[in-house]
Design an enzyme around this catalytic site. Sequence first.
Site, PDB file in Angstrom:
ATOM      1  N   CYS A 177      -0.760   3.359  -6.574  1.00 29.79           N
ATOM      2  CA  CYS A 177      -2.144   2.846  -5.725  1.00 29.79           C
ATOM      3  C   CYS A 177      -2.123   1.334  -5.806  1.00 29.79           C
ATOM      4  O   CYS A 177      -2.114   1.183  -7.349  1.00 29.79           O
ATOM      5  CB  CYS A 177      -3.418   3.695  -5.427  1.00 29.79           C
ATOM      6  SG  CYS A 177      -4.405   2.806  -4.712  1.00 29.79           S
ATOM      7  N   THR A 237      -0.467   4.612   0.436  1.00 29.48           N
ATOM      8  CA  THR A 237      -0.309   5.109   1.471  1.00 29.48           C
ATOM      9  C   THR A 237       0.102   4.719   2.935  1.00 29.48           C
ATOM     10  O   THR A 237       0.535   5.482   3.634  1.00 29.48           O
ATOM     11  CB  THR A 237      -2.408   5.057   1.210  1.00 29.48           C
ATOM     12  OG1 THR A 237      -2.266   4.954   0.740  1.00 29.48           O
ATOM     13  CG2 THR A 237      -2.958   6.751   2.272  1.00 29.48           C
ATOM     14  N   CYS A 271       1.361  -0.734   0.319  1.00 31.51           N
ATOM     15  CA  CYS A 271       0.167  -0.210   0.434  1.00 31.51           C
ATOM     16  C   CYS A 271       0.852   1.216   0.405  1.00 31.51           C
ATOM     17  O   CYS A 271       1.244   1.416   0.795  1.00 31.51           O
ATOM     18  CB  CYS A 271      -1.060  -0.108   1.295  1.00 31.51           C
ATOM     19  SG  CYS A 271      -1.953   1.320   1.291  1.00 31.51           S
TER      20      CYS A 271
HETATM   21  N1  DGL Z   1      -4.072   0.504  -2.501  1.00 29.87           N
HETATM   22  C1  DGL Z   1      -3.635   1.337  -1.249  1.00 29.87           C
HETATM   23  C2  DGL Z   1      -2.544   2.317  -1.893  1.00 29.87           C
HETATM   24  O1  DGL Z   1      -1.429   1.768  -2.405  1.00 29.87           O
HETATM   25  C3  DGL Z   1      -4.395   2.963  -0.555  1.00 29.87           C
HETATM   26  C4  DGL Z   1      -5.922   2.793  -0.987  1.00 29.87           C
HETATM   27  C5  DGL Z   1      -7.201   3.154   0.063  1.00 29.87           C
HETATM   28  O2  DGL Z   1      -7.182   2.564   1.406  1.00 29.87           O
HETATM   29  O3  DGL Z   1      -6.983   4.376  -0.159  1.00 29.87           O
HETATM   30  O4  DGL Z   1      -2.363   3.367  -1.244  1.00 29.87           O
END
Ligand code: DGL
Length: 264
Positions: free
Chosen positions: A186, A77, A75
Amino acid sequence: MPDCTAPVGVFDSGVGGLSVLREIRQRLPHESLLYLADSAHVPYGEKSPEYIRERCRIIAAFFVEQGAKALVVACNTATAAGVTELRELYPDWPIIAMEPAVKPAAAATRSGVVGVLATTGTLKSARFAALLDRFAADVRVITQPCPGLVERIEAGDLNSVELRVMLQGWVEPLLAQGCDTLILGCTHYPFIRPLLSRLVPRDIRLIDTGAAVARHLGEVLTERGRLADGESSCRFYCSGDPQRMAEVLPILWGEHAEVELFSR
Ligand code: DGL
């Protein structure tokens, strides 16, 4: 002798990290994997860094209890908000994290204009600013947050008319400004790569980092003498509705599997 059969823990706010898990399984088919979707707290992209750091601590502690030999923060984020703290908490544990592919995009662009699709949290982070300082000095980077996109992908919508309209609204202004390279910053977004590639001209590059993360995991495990070579398994956990996740697994993971509730 180190235990090579121990699993690798992988997590994301939801099902997005399955795009990374796919790459790991393809590259490292002997590794046993634990995947945790923190769906009760999705989207991370609209939460505060403190909130995400707390989720990271809770999830990392769970994987330590499960005997995971490495952690993959699948992830962008969570990496932006939490990986520095996780590495301080667990200095001897290999923690592989991910960030938007600014470096390869800066090397690939011919127009000198790169677009980044990512969550608000990633784009606002100090870690992302540092990434631009390091690798984007010679290119123009245009960032585009995509609020609401993660929720659609979580719901299994990879191809609706509404989704197409949303994407066009974000991508067309980037193309109009000369972008020839788009970063999927993301881990949810690789699932809409087929739709995105139909919306942009053929020569626009779409770049994500799932394969690079899988390769890096393999290197780290090799260095530590912990690469597995026997039979593997994959277990799924979800802090939201396990049944709902089980329903989207065949679409996003390609197989049916049981999903256990993670109630912390
Ligand atoms: N899949 C995530 C990322 O790579 C986070 C998405 C989210 O929960 O906002 O940032």
